[in-house]
Design a protein around this motif. Structure first.
Motif, PDB file in Angstrom:
ATOM      1  N   SER A   1      -2.161  -1.793  11.953  1.00 34.48           N
ATOM      2  CA  SER A   1      -1.488  -3.229  11.533  1.00 34.48           C
ATOM      3  C   SER A   1       0.530  -3.318  12.132  1.00 34.48           C
ATOM      4  N   GLY A   2       1.050  -4.525  11.243  1.00 33.68           N
ATOM      5  CA  GLY A   2       2.441  -4.591  12.951  1.00 33.68           C
ATOM      6  C   GLY A   2       3.288  -3.113  12.185  1.00 33.68           C
TER       7      GLY A   2
ATOM      8  N   SER B   1       3.870  -4.042  -6.669  1.00 31.20           N
ATOM      9  CA  SER B   1       3.792  -5.467  -7.465  1.00 31.20           C
ATOM     10  C   SER B   1       4.320  -6.735  -6.475  1.00 31.20           C
ATOM     11  N   THR B   2       4.841  -6.574  -5.462  1.00 31.28           N
ATOM     12  CA  THR B   2       5.354  -7.951  -4.887  1.00 31.28           C
ATOM     13  C   THR B   2       4.060  -8.558  -4.417  1.00 31.28           C
ATOM     14  N   ALA B   3       4.575  -9.592  -4.401  1.00 32.58           N
ATOM     15  CA  ALA B   3       3.303 -10.801  -3.892  1.00 32.58           C
ATOM     16  C   ALA B   3       2.698 -10.695  -2.291  1.00 32.58           C
ATOM     17  N   VAL B   4       3.792 -10.757  -1.465  1.00 33.44           N
ATOM     18  CA  VAL B   4       3.585  -9.905   0.112  1.00 33.44           C
ATOM     19  C   VAL B   4       2.774  -8.894   0.505  1.00 33.44           C
TER      20      VAL B   4
ATOM     21  N   ALA C   1       4.254  -6.185   5.393  1.00 29.59           N
ATOM     22  CA  ALA C   1       4.493  -7.152   4.233  1.00 29.59           C
ATOM     23  C   ALA C   1       3.333  -5.703   3.648  1.00 29.59           C
ATOM     24  N   GLY C   2       2.366  -4.518   4.139  1.00 32.26           N
ATOM     25  CA  GLY C   2       2.141  -3.071   3.728  1.00 32.26           C
ATOM     26  C   GLY C   2       3.109  -2.054   3.370  1.00 32.26           C
TER      27      GLY C   2
END
Length: 712
Positions: free
Chosen positions: A482-483, A405-408, A399-400
């Motif tokens: 992070s993933g 601007s995205t919700a995720v 998600a990073g």
């Protein structure tokens, strides 16, 4: 098209299809309209669900997923994140707010369970300022709509009214973002219309390819959407199919209409000109379409459901584009008639400038006079473009990686800053015991937990969760990275390599599944590449009957793909201009992107190869003069190939503003590859190589090649 191909059974069959469509044009047009209308109505009634869950049979992550599946769990779970500007969420002053928020969430449609933030299960940060509600729903993930996700988030209004920041998380954030379309895709259509206006002359010439492509794309999108009711359909599938369908649909129409215009202006009646155009360029379109389909079919060898789904959805786009070009376009062209053949004033002026003394004539003269120099310079330029690919590093998106601007991305930033970078990408460690745990003093579970805690890169270890039979135990592990960080993938491999006495250790979760995906693709890469090359050569050999020509075509395609890989590395790994396309910095390139790009680009680049070589071969069969054939073929197709490539480049670049980093990668990679292919490769390297080979270009082993003279 060559006489050999033109006189083939396939060419005669394609010509017969064109002839039938002209005679029954209203039936054909009506059938297409009814088909698209039926698909659109069915999609509206049945629905077009998407599901980004990735299954990977035969992997450790899939084993964990299967062993932990439980019908008692909610069908879908998402999170609603709360962030306090000051104080703690678990303060007594906010207890009423949390209780009211939980009650409001329970009252939302489809909500079955609500778990408030808690330090006990790790859903509340140590400073107490950030936490999340876990919300279970009674719908499958594929059936979760944006409206439902927004309704659940809006149900947290008591928290919003109390001054807390409320964000959708997990599945709710993914659905809220949707496919990430921005509307900039229409810019590609506007550019395509402008290029068609210049290439074919007048509004009518631009309208027919756009109408044909629009109907084929609509049929594609609705078919792909309906297929989501039968199988897991990632959101990226429809966007990729739209990208491919628009590009090839307009290109195929342009190839046929250009040939029709040439034949009609030579004096043929409209029906005969359409039939010959379908037999010539239509056969090239069919061969190119089959080549793309075969290249995509090679992805089935990976055994990766995600790649297989993306392959057949793009294959559907290619199928509808070919069918529309061979059936709908001839019917529409027969209605336009001579008006389409005449062209506009601007087109005619450009056509005169492109004649014997025009740009393409001068370019053809330069290439055929000094093929070694031109070919050498082209190779140097291509080597420079492909050079960054030597530093191509694959990784995993998380998600990073999404735009801010995205919700995720917003949910990820809120959770990562409060809990640590690995909180949003946990790893599941599963321990299977041959015999159930019946004694609290059983040493096996403590040994498993101790092993997990001892691994470098582990930030936190959750409580041990037993199964009903107490033989399967799971532990949620929060990595310190992070993933998308390679260190997280190293942690997955490290955990799997550990042994615990009396316990069979397995590692799963979405992060581990992405690691398994990368490993599977790496194992199958050479096999898929080799099979695609062999099958493509096998398809082109019967069409051209010249082994050296076909092998050269395959090599040229590989060169174009190398340039695309170089662009991917420079932009997404090195970060050259990455902020210009809406990302905050370099991001990992997922393992499946280069392989998917290879299959797509190998087929799409072959479109231009087939179109150019077909024209050159047709002229070779007329004259027997290789240099003359190459020169005239480049003059005859240079403008059309450039226009077709400009359309496809515009369509692909129009998808770069998409919020999904994967779509950005496909847009950049394919736009660069097509640009390089249609200019440096197709208009410089290919004719230079053919000029150097001379008559060896047309060598056929075992028998003497006969030229068949046909009228122009």
């Amino acid at each position: 098209m060559s006489a050999a191909v033109h006189d083939s059974r396939a060419a005669r069959a394609v010509a017969a299809v064109g002839r039938w469509c002209v005679r029954h044009r209203f039936v054909v047009i009506g059938a297409w309209v009814l088909l698209v209308a039926a698909l659109v109505m069915s999609a509206r009634v049945i629905g077009t669900p998407t599901d980004n869950d990735v299954s990977l049979p035969g992997t450790d992550a899939q084993l964990v997923r299967d062993m932990t599946a439980s019908p008692a769990n909610p069908l879908t779970a998402g999170t609603v994140i709360l962030v306090a500007r000051d104080g703690r969420l678990d303060d007594e002053t906010r207890s009423g707010v949390l209780a009211a928020t939980a009650a409001s969430l329970r009252g939302a449609d489809h909500v079955t369970t609500v778990k408030p933030p808690s330090m006990r299960d790790g859903s509340l940060s140590e400073d107490g300022r950030t936490g999340w509600f876990t919300v279970g729903l009674d719908v499958r993930r594929a059936e979760l709509t944006k409206a439902t996700a927004l309704a659940v988030t809006d149900a947290a209004r008591p928290a919003t009214d109390a001054g807390l920041r409320v964000l959708p998380g997990g599945a709710f954030a993914q659905v809220t973002d949707g496919s990430g379309t921005t509307g900039d895709e229409y810019v590609g259509l506007i550019l395509a219309a402008l290029i068609l206006f210049l290439a074919l002359g007048g509004l009518l010439g631009a309208a027919l390819p756009l109408l044909t492509s629009a109907l084929s794309v609509l049929a594609t999108l609705e078919t792909v959407g309906l297929a989501g009711n039968l199988t897991s359909m990632p959101a990226v599938a429809a966007t990729l199919a739209l990208m491919i369908g628009l590009g090839v649909g307009i290109d195929y129409s342009l190839f046929l209409l250009s040939r029709f215009r040439t034949l009609a202006r030579s004096g043929l009646e409209v029906p005969q000109a359409i039939e010959r155009a379908v037999a010539d360029s239509g056969t090239a379109v069919a061969v190119a379409g089959v080549t793309v389909a075969v290249a995509l079919a090679g992805l089935s060898l990976t055994g990766v459901p995600l790649l297989q789904t993306l392959a057949w959805t793009c294959g559907i786009a290619i199928m509808f584009a070919v069918l529309a070009a061979l059936t709908l376009l001839p019917a529409l062209t027969s209605l336009a008639g001579r008006r389409l053949a005449r062209g506009g004033m601007l087109y005619n002026r450009l056509a005169r400038r492109a004649g014997s003394g025009g740009y393409w004539a001068r370019q053809a003269d330069r290439v055929t006079r000094r093929p070694w120099l031109v070919g050498g310079l082209a190779l140097v330029l291509l080597a420079l473009l492909a050079a960054p690919a030597t530093d191509l590093r694959l990784g995993q998106l998380d998600a990073g990686s999404s735009p801010t601007s995205t919700a995720v991305r917003q949910a990820n930033d809120a959770i990562s800053s409060a809990f640590g970078p690995g909180t949003g990408t946990p790893i599941t460690v599963l321990g299977w015991l041959p015999t159930p745990v019946t004694d609290a003093r059983d040493p096996r579970l403590p040994r498993l937990v101790a092993m997990v805690r001892a691994q470098p890169g582990v930030a936190a270890v959750g409580p041990v969760t037993p199964s009903g039979d107490r033989q399967v135990f799971t532990i949620q592990v929060i990595p310190s990275t992070s993933g998308g960080d390679p260190a997280t993938a190293d942690l997955v491999h490290r955990l799997r390599s550990q042994s615990v006495a009396g316990v069979s250790v397995h590692v799963g979760g979405n992060t581990a599944a992405r690691v398994d995906l990368a490993d599977r693709i790496g194992d199958k890469l050479l096999l898929v590449t080799g099979v695609v090359l062999l099958l493509s050569v096998a398809i082109l050999l019967p069409a051209f009957r010249a082994p050296l020509l076909v092998l050269k075509a395959a090599v040229m395609d590989l060169i174009s793909i190398g340039a695309a890989y170089g662009a991917l590395t420079a932009v997404f790994t090195w970060g050259w201009g990455v902020t210009w396309i809406g990302l905050s910095g370099p991001v990992p390139i997922p393992s499946f992107v280069p392989l998917m790009l290879f299959a797509l680009l190998f087929g799409l680049s072959m479109d231009y190869e087939v179109f150019l070589l077909s024209d050159v071969q047709r002229r070779w069969n007329l004259s027997g003069d290789n240099l003359r054939s190459v020169r005239e073929g480049l003059i005859g197709t240079g403008g059309v190939i450039t226009a077709a490539a400009a359309i496809m480049i515009g369509v692909f670049l129009a998808f770069v503003p998409n919020d999904d980093p994967t779509i950005k990668m496909f847009g950049v990679g394919m736009a660069v590859a097509i640009a390089v292919d249609a200019t440096v490769v197709r208009c410089l390297l290919v004719p230079a190589t053919m000029a150097m080979l001379g008559d060896l270009t047309w060598w056929t082993p075992g028998r003497r090649r006969e030229r068949i003279i046909e009228p122009t």
